[in-house]
Motif scaffolding. Structure first.
Motif, PDB file in Angstrom:
ATOM      1  N   ARG A 143       0.859  -1.163   0.000  1.00  0.00           N
ATOM      2  CA  ARG A 143       0.000   0.000   0.000  1.00  0.00           C
ATOM      3  C   ARG A 143       0.910   1.232   0.000  1.00  0.00           C
ATOM      4  NH1 ARG A 143      -3.217  -3.222  -1.269  1.00  0.00           N
ATOM      5  NH2 ARG A 143      -5.198  -3.783  -0.263  1.00  0.00           N
ATOM      6  N   PRO A 144       0.392   2.394  -0.356  1.00  0.00           N
ATOM      7  CA  PRO A 144       1.235   3.592  -0.318  1.00  0.00           C
ATOM      8  C   PRO A 144       1.790   3.858   1.077  1.00  0.00           C
ATOM      9  CG  PRO A 144      -0.758   4.004  -1.582  1.00  0.00           C
ATOM     10  CD  PRO A 144      -0.941   2.668  -0.923  1.00  0.00           C
ATOM     11  N   GLY A 145       3.100   3.671   1.236  1.00  0.00           N
ATOM     12  CA  GLY A 145       3.730   3.885   2.530  1.00  0.00           C
ATOM     13  C   GLY A 145       3.267   2.930   3.597  1.00  0.00           C
ATOM     14  N   ALA A 146       2.749   1.779   3.206  1.00  0.00           N
ATOM     15  CA  ALA A 146       2.215   0.817   4.168  1.00  0.00           C
ATOM     16  C   ALA A 146       2.195  -0.574   3.543  1.00  0.00           C
ATOM     17  CB  ALA A 146       0.810   1.212   4.613  1.00  0.00           C
ATOM     18  N   ILE A 147       1.953  -1.581   4.380  1.00  0.00           N
ATOM     19  CA  ILE A 147       1.817  -2.969   3.925  1.00  0.00           C
ATOM     20  C   ILE A 147       0.621  -3.586   4.646  1.00  0.00           C
ATOM     21  CG2 ILE A 147       2.852  -5.269   3.922  1.00  0.00           C
ATOM     22  CD1 ILE A 147       5.551  -4.033   3.555  1.00  0.00           C
ATOM     23  N   LEU A 148      -0.275  -4.155   3.852  1.00  0.00           N
ATOM     24  CA  LEU A 148      -1.413  -4.873   4.416  1.00  0.00           C
ATOM     25  C   LEU A 148      -0.990  -6.313   4.680  1.00  0.00           C
ATOM     26  CD1 LEU A 148      -4.397  -5.288   5.149  1.00  0.00           C
ATOM     27  CD2 LEU A 148      -4.852  -5.665   2.719  1.00  0.00           C
ATOM     28  N   VAL A 149      -1.062  -6.735   5.938  1.00  0.00           N
ATOM     29  CA  VAL A 149      -0.650  -8.077   6.348  1.00  0.00           C
ATOM     30  C   VAL A 149      -1.900  -8.894   6.650  1.00  0.00           C
ATOM     31  CG1 VAL A 149       0.803  -9.429   7.912  1.00  0.00           C
ATOM     32  CG2 VAL A 149       1.425  -7.062   7.367  1.00  0.00           C
ATOM     33  N   ARG A 150      -2.010 -10.048   6.018  1.00  0.00           N
ATOM     34  CA  ARG A 150      -3.102 -10.980   6.300  1.00  0.00           C
ATOM     35  C   ARG A 150      -2.500 -12.284   6.824  1.00  0.00           C
ATOM     36  NH1 ARG A 150      -5.928  -9.393   0.975  1.00  0.00           N
ATOM     37  NH2 ARG A 150      -7.477  -7.858   1.662  1.00  0.00           N
ATOM     38  N   TRP A 151      -3.172 -12.887   7.784  1.00  0.00           N
ATOM     39  CA  TRP A 151      -2.712 -14.145   8.338  1.00  0.00           C
ATOM     40  C   TRP A 151      -3.887 -15.097   8.489  1.00  0.00           C
ATOM     41  CZ3 TRP A 151      -2.400  -9.416  10.805  1.00  0.00           C
ATOM     42  CH2 TRP A 151      -3.287  -9.205  11.863  1.00  0.00           C
TER      43      TRP A 151
END
Length: 448
Positions: A199-207
């Motif tokens: 993501r812009p300046g971010a990371i979406l983490v799914r577990w």
């Protein structure tokens, strides 16, 4: 004998066959190279898998030994402390109950000494009583004062303490039962990182959960920059995904997750760390407006008490269709019908609201505007903690008298509701600005 003559067609046919064989050979060699590279890559992956098993086994052995040595030391110290406390209790009971016996013994010994002394005086008085009547009188008078018929009371054995230790053999059985259930070895963590999305300046983490027998109550997500340093907590809660903000573009980050089972206090083992990065620059608000104060990263805007009223735009057109743009309202001020938050094709300075042509937005009351016109559908009013999301995708190409157009499907979500509509954009608008306008102080908005 005449020489063998090969006709031109035969020679051409042989040359063509040779070329075909050479081409086939080269293709076989290239296939062999690709096959070798593929096998080498799989050998490397296999080596990494073997290393993970051996390293994790060694780390698990070390953790088990350290834990059990610590438990042994702690339990030994607790048993030692308990023994000392019991011995002190024995000492106190003994000291408390021996003291009156010592006093009684002292009184008896004094009585024995006085009786023996009187006996000796009596023997002397009797032996010379024939010649000295006065000595006998003195002796009998003294004997009357000693009260030879008064004896101190001595407690019986049943009246004094008889100390003993009460030791429950069931303790060993209970301890054995608890020790037999102390610790567990798992071949893999119960949860694993499933997906990392930039993501812009971010990371979406799914577990996700990988152990069907494990019933998670809470999850704990950690991350760190690079492959060294300490992991930091990013999220603790019941959700199975989280957007980690303040991620520097083009830098590697490691993410890991663990879980806590229902009814338990301890956390599960950590998942295998996964590497992720984002190539998208972070969204930033634009500097220069006196009516908004920005955070150091310029991703948070606070409407101050300035009398100026103007739209705050993004620093650049960083929103691309196909992404999700999120505005999270940290604090809210008084509502105004001209409030707006949304995206637009271009910046137009000096306007008070995004409720205009070339923009889609939502007001603080939940009204949705497309090109300045209010839709009949409405979203919940904005409140502290509200997250407003904008999703956009190209659905068709078209044209009118002014040239080509693109029809985008826009989804605006807030709370558990969303509004979906089609928006015509110029073909060149592959990236959009975002903006907001609030007429009263107190509004604080984070964009990511």
């Amino acid at each position: 004998m005449p020489g063998l003559v090969v006709s031109l067609p035969q020679r051409s046919r042989r040359m063509a066959e040779r070329e075909g064989l050479l081409l086939e050979a080269r293709e076989s060699m290239e296939a062999a190279r690709n096959y070798s590279r593929e096998l080498s890559g799989r050998l490397q992956a296999l080596s990494q898998a073997r290393t993970q098993i051996r390293d994790s086994a060694a780390q698990t052995r070390l953790g088990l030994r350290e834990h059990f040595l610590g438990v042994c030391s702690a339990v030994g110290q607790m048993l030692e402390d308990r023994l000392v406390a019991l011995l002190q209790e024995v000492d106190a009971i003994e000291s408390e109950n021996i003291k009156p016996l010592d006093e009684c013994q002292k009184l008896l010994e004094q009585g024995v000494s006085a009786a023996e002394s009187l006996l000796r005086e009596g023997e002397v008085a009797v032996s010379c009583s024939a010649g000295d009547h006065q000595d006998l009188c003195n002796f009998t008078t003294k004997a009357l004062h000693i009260q030879l018929d008064s004896l101190p009371e001595v407690p019986s054995l049943v009246e004094v303490p008889c100390l003993s230790a009460q030791l429950d053999d069931a303790f060993l059985s209970m301890a054995r039962d608890h020790i037999s259930r102390l610790g567990a070895v798992a071949s893999r963590p119960p949860v694993q990182v499933e997906e990392l999305l930039e993501r812009p300046g971010a990371i979406l983490v799914r577990w996700c959960k990988v152990d069907e027998d494990f019933a998670p109550r809470d999850f704990r997500l950690q991350y760190r920059r690079g492959a060294a340093g300490h992991f930091e907590d990013a999220y603790v809660g019941s959700e199975c995904e989280f957007i980690v903000l303040h991620i520097d573009p083009h830098m590697d980050y490691q993410f890991r997750v663990c879980a806590r089972g229902d009814g338990r206090q301890e956390w599960s083992p950590w998942s295998v760390p996964q590497l992720g990065r984002t190539t998208l620059i972070p969204h930033e608000w634009s500097l220069g407006l006196d009516c908004y104060s920005l955070s150091s990263r310029r991703n948070i805007a606070l409407r101050n008490d300035s009398l100026q009223h103007e739209v705050l735009y993004s620093k650049a057109p960083t929103y691309h269709p196909g992404q999700t743009l999120t505005f999270r309202v940290e604090t809210a001020g008084a509502s105004d019908r001209r409030d707006s938050i949304g995206v637009c094709v271009r910046k137009v300075d000096g306007l008070e609201s995004l409720q205009r042509e070339g923009a889609v937005c939502m007001s603080s009351s939940g009204a949705v505007f497309v090109n300045g016109k209010e839709m009949t559908n409405q979203l919940p009013p904005i409140s502290p903690g509200s997250a407003i999301t904008f999703d956009m995708e190209l659905v068709s190409l078209g044209a009118n008298s002014e040239g080509p157009q693109r029809r985008h499907r826009v989804t605006i979500g807030s709370g558990n509701r969303e509004v979906v509509f089609d928006w015509l954009l110029e073909q060149s608008c592959d990236c959009l600005y975002f903006g907001c306008s609030f007429f009263h102080p107190g509004w604080k908005v984070l964009v990511f």
